[in-house]
Design an enzyme around this catalytic site. Structure first.
Site, PDB file in Angstrom:
ATOM      1  N   GLY A 105       0.821  -1.219   0.000  1.00 27.58           N
ATOM      2  CA  GLY A 105       0.000   0.000   0.000  1.00 27.58           C
ATOM      3  C   GLY A 105       0.851   1.263   0.000  1.00 27.58           C
TER       4      GLY A 105
ATOM      5  CD  GLU B 234      -1.346  -1.204  -3.835  1.00 28.55           C
ATOM      6  OE1 GLU B 234      -1.425  -1.310  -2.587  1.00 28.55           O
ATOM      7  OE2 GLU B 234      -2.019  -1.910  -4.612  1.00 28.55           O
TER       8      GLU B 234
HETATM    9  N1  DAK Z   1       2.256  -3.350   9.148  1.00 26.12           N
HETATM   10  C1  DAK Z   1       2.418  -3.309  10.500  1.00 26.12           C
HETATM   11  N2  DAK Z   1       3.601  -3.164  11.091  1.00 26.12           N
HETATM   12  C2  DAK Z   1       4.689  -3.088  10.323  1.00 26.12           C
HETATM   13  C3  DAK Z   1       4.611  -3.125   8.915  1.00 26.12           C
HETATM   14  C4  DAK Z   1       3.306  -3.252   8.315  1.00 26.12           C
HETATM   15  N3  DAK Z   1       3.142  -3.248   6.999  1.00 26.12           N
HETATM   16  N4  DAK Z   1       5.856  -3.014   8.413  1.00 26.12           N
HETATM   17  C5  DAK Z   1       6.674  -2.914   9.479  1.00 26.12           C
HETATM   18  N5  DAK Z   1       5.980  -2.947  10.623  1.00 26.12           N
HETATM   19  C6  DAK Z   1       6.498  -2.874  11.990  1.00 26.12           C
HETATM   20  C7  DAK Z   1       7.193  -4.162  12.374  1.00 26.12           C
HETATM   21  O1  DAK Z   1       6.258  -5.129  12.804  1.00 26.12           O
HETATM   22  C8  DAK Z   1       8.095  -3.664  13.493  1.00 26.12           C
HETATM   23  O2  DAK Z   1       7.328  -3.526  14.674  1.00 26.12           O
HETATM   24  P1  DAK Z   1       7.811  -4.189  16.080  1.00 26.12           P
HETATM   25  O3  DAK Z   1       7.999  -5.632  15.798  1.00 26.12           O
HETATM   26  O4  DAK Z   1       9.101  -3.466  16.374  1.00 26.12           O
HETATM   27  O5  DAK Z   1       6.695  -3.868  17.011  1.00 26.12           O
HETATM   28  C9  DAK Z   1       8.498  -2.281  13.026  1.00 26.12           C
HETATM   29  O6  DAK Z   1       7.516  -1.886  12.067  1.00 26.12           O
HETATM   30  C10 DAK Z   1       9.855  -2.256  12.343  1.00 26.12           C
HETATM   31  O7  DAK Z   1       9.839  -3.247  11.324  1.00 26.12           O
HETATM   32  P2  DAK Z   1      10.958  -4.397  11.202  1.00 26.12           P
HETATM   33  O8  DAK Z   1      11.544  -4.732  12.526  1.00 26.12           O
HETATM   34  O9  DAK Z   1      10.361  -5.504  10.426  1.00 26.12           O
HETATM   35  O10 DAK Z   1      12.073  -3.634  10.359  1.00 26.12           O
HETATM   36  P3  DAK Z   1      13.112  -4.245   9.323  1.00 26.12           P
HETATM   37  O11 DAK Z   1      14.021  -3.116   8.967  1.00 26.12           O
HETATM   38  O12 DAK Z   1      13.721  -5.522   9.829  1.00 26.12           O
HETATM   39  O13 DAK Z   1      12.244  -4.641   8.020  1.00 26.12           O
HETATM   40  C11 DAK Z   1      10.581  -4.257   6.296  1.00 26.12           C
HETATM   41  C12 DAK Z   1      11.599  -3.637   7.291  1.00 26.12           C
HETATM   42  C13 DAK Z   1       9.795  -3.096   5.658  1.00 26.12           C
HETATM   43  C14 DAK Z   1      11.344  -5.017   5.208  1.00 26.12           C
HETATM   44  C15 DAK Z   1       9.629  -5.232   7.062  1.00 26.12           C
HETATM   45  O14 DAK Z   1       9.124  -4.537   8.184  1.00 26.12           O
HETATM   46  C16 DAK Z   1       8.478  -5.706   6.227  1.00 26.12           C
HETATM   47  O15 DAK Z   1       8.633  -6.614   5.398  1.00 26.12           O
HETATM   48  N6  DAK Z   1       7.301  -5.120   6.467  1.00 26.12           N
HETATM   49  C17 DAK Z   1       6.061  -5.560   5.794  1.00 26.12           C
HETATM   50  C18 DAK Z   1       6.037  -5.053   4.352  1.00 26.12           C
HETATM   51  C19 DAK Z   1       4.788  -5.553   3.615  1.00 26.12           C
HETATM   52  O16 DAK Z   1       4.606  -6.780   3.435  1.00 26.12           O
HETATM   53  N7  DAK Z   1       3.970  -4.627   3.186  1.00 26.12           N
HETATM   54  C20 DAK Z   1       2.754  -4.925   2.433  1.00 26.12           C
HETATM   55  C21 DAK Z   1       1.596  -5.001   3.373  1.00 26.12           C
HETATM   56  S1  DAK Z   1       0.110  -5.581   2.559  1.00 26.12           S
HETATM   57  C22 DAK Z   1      -6.895  -2.923   0.597  1.00 26.12           C
HETATM   58  C23 DAK Z   1      -6.041  -2.263  -0.181  1.00 26.12           C
HETATM   59  C24 DAK Z   1      -4.670  -2.378  -0.007  1.00 26.12           C
HETATM   60  C25 DAK Z   1      -4.131  -3.174   0.953  1.00 26.12           C
HETATM   61  C26 DAK Z   1      -4.981  -3.862   1.757  1.00 26.12           C
HETATM   62  C27 DAK Z   1      -6.382  -3.737   1.584  1.00 26.12           C
HETATM   63  N8  DAK Z   1      -8.322  -2.808   0.393  1.00 26.12           N
HETATM   64  C28 DAK Z   1      -8.793  -1.900  -0.651  1.00 26.12           C
HETATM   65  C29 DAK Z   1      -9.242  -3.378   1.245  1.00 26.12           C
HETATM   66  C30 DAK Z   1      -2.682  -3.229   1.113  1.00 26.12           C
HETATM   67  C31 DAK Z   1      -2.010  -4.294   1.558  1.00 26.12           C
HETATM   68  C32 DAK Z   1      -0.572  -4.184   1.915  1.00 26.12           C
HETATM   69  O17 DAK Z   1       0.060  -3.175   1.828  1.00 26.12           O
END
Ligand code: DAK
Length: 258
Positions: free
Chosen positions: A109, A112
């Site tokens: 997101g 996006e």
């Molecule tokens: N959500 C919640 N928390 C998050 C997060 C996220 N997307 N990304 C990072 N954090 C949090 C981590 O959980 C961590 O929190 P604590 O564990 O310290 O409490 C903190 O931020 C720092 O993150 P990391 O410790 O993981 O940091 P690193 O440097 O090791 O890694 C990273 C950074 C960005 C590579 C990793 O955090 C990561 O992979 N994050 C997730 C990225 C991801 O998969 N993003 C896509 C999410 S799905 C919809 C429309 C759109 C969407 C949904 C619905 N509708 C129209 C209904 C969209 C969906 C998405 O975006």
């Protein structure tokens, strides 16, 4: 402007700044942030004193995607009926040009959200990606639609189907970002670009953005008709007369936004 809990706003000259500020979650888009972002952008969009908006995050993250912890427990019905991301559709329709100044992660997101803006300026630290398939979902805020239009079907398909992250120089090479700058210069470069846009005639800039958007949303024939009619409409503006007189008189135009 109201006080927000997930972002900061500031006005400098004719530029409105929105800085996402949820450092504990790398600016993940939770429902509060999405609501506040739409509200802040709508307030700038309603203000004739604002000619360009800059949306930015922190050095570490523009936005790491939707808030996975908030989203995890939601149902298909919640997504379809309540749609917590609906305010981002309002954000993507503001008339005022929006520059995304991206440093760090712009994932899911977050990528996006950057693509819902008009220009993406990237720090050399920026990382873009659509990792949704690794979470068992697909992009839901335009990743399957805006990304192919920006970079072509085959590159978009690779990124969406693998979830691979790309760095700023690859993002520039494939046409996702307009320019990559050293991280330390990102906000200065964004301000220079935003100030140049905001110095133009506001109704002309609104019209140019609307015509550009038509190129993404209609057929080429409809878009060309829209452009021709909008071009003709510009000749009703005092700023058209001023812009052309200024050229003839070899001086800078003094636009009144009329
Ligand atoms: N959500 C919640 N928390 C998050 C997060 C996220 N997307 N990304 C990072 N954090 C949090 C981590 O959980 C961590 O929190 P604590 O564990 O310290 O409490 C903190 O931020 C720092 O993150 P990391 O410790 O993981 O940091 P690193 O440097 O090791 O890694 C990273 C950074 C960005 C590579 C990793 O955090 C990561 O992979 N994050 C997730 C990225 C991801 O998969 N993003 C896509 C999410 S799905 C919809 C429309 C759109 C969407 C949904 C619905 N509708 C129209 C209904 C969209 C969906 C998405 O975006």
């Amino acid at each position: 402007m109201t006080d927000f809990s997930t972002l900061r706003t500031e006005v400098r000259g004719r530029v409105g700044w929105i800085t996402l500020d949820r450092p504990e979650a790398l600016n993940a888009l939770n429902s509060t942030l999405v609501r506040e972002l739409a509200s802040a952008a709508a307030a700038f969009d309603a203000d004739e004193g604002i000619g360009c908006i800059v949306l930015t995050g922190s050095d570490r993250a523009f936005a790491a995607g939707a808030d996975i912890k908030e989203m995890e427990t939601q149902s298909s019905r919640d997504m379809a009926i309540d749609n917590p991301f609906a305010p981002l559709e309002q954000f993507s329709r503001v008339r005022t040009p929006v520059i995304a100044a991206v440093a760090g992660y712009a994932l899911g997101g977050g990528c996006e959200l950057a693509m819902a803006c008009d220009i993406i300026l990237a720090a050399d630290s920026a990382r873009f990606g659509q990792p949704e398939v690794t979470l068992g979902v697909i992009p839901g805020l335009g990743g399957t639609q805006r990304l192919p239009r920006a970079v072509g079907y085959y590159k978009a398909a690779e990124l969406v189907l693998t979830g691979r992250m790309i760095d700023a120089s690859e993002a520039e090479r494939i046409g996702l970002v307009s320019r990559v700058v050293p991280a330390a210069d990102l906000l200065t470069e964004a301000e220079t670009m935003a100030t140049a846009i905001a110095a133009k005639s506001l109704p002309v800039i609104y019209a140019a953005k609307e015509a550009l958007r038509a190129s993404q949303e209609t057929t080429a024939a409809e878009g060309l008709r829209f452009e021709k009619q909008t071009f003709a409409a510009m000749f009703a503006l005092a700023d058209q007369a001023e812009g052309m007189a200024a050229f003839r008189e070899k001086r800078s135009p003094d636009f009144t936004h009329r």
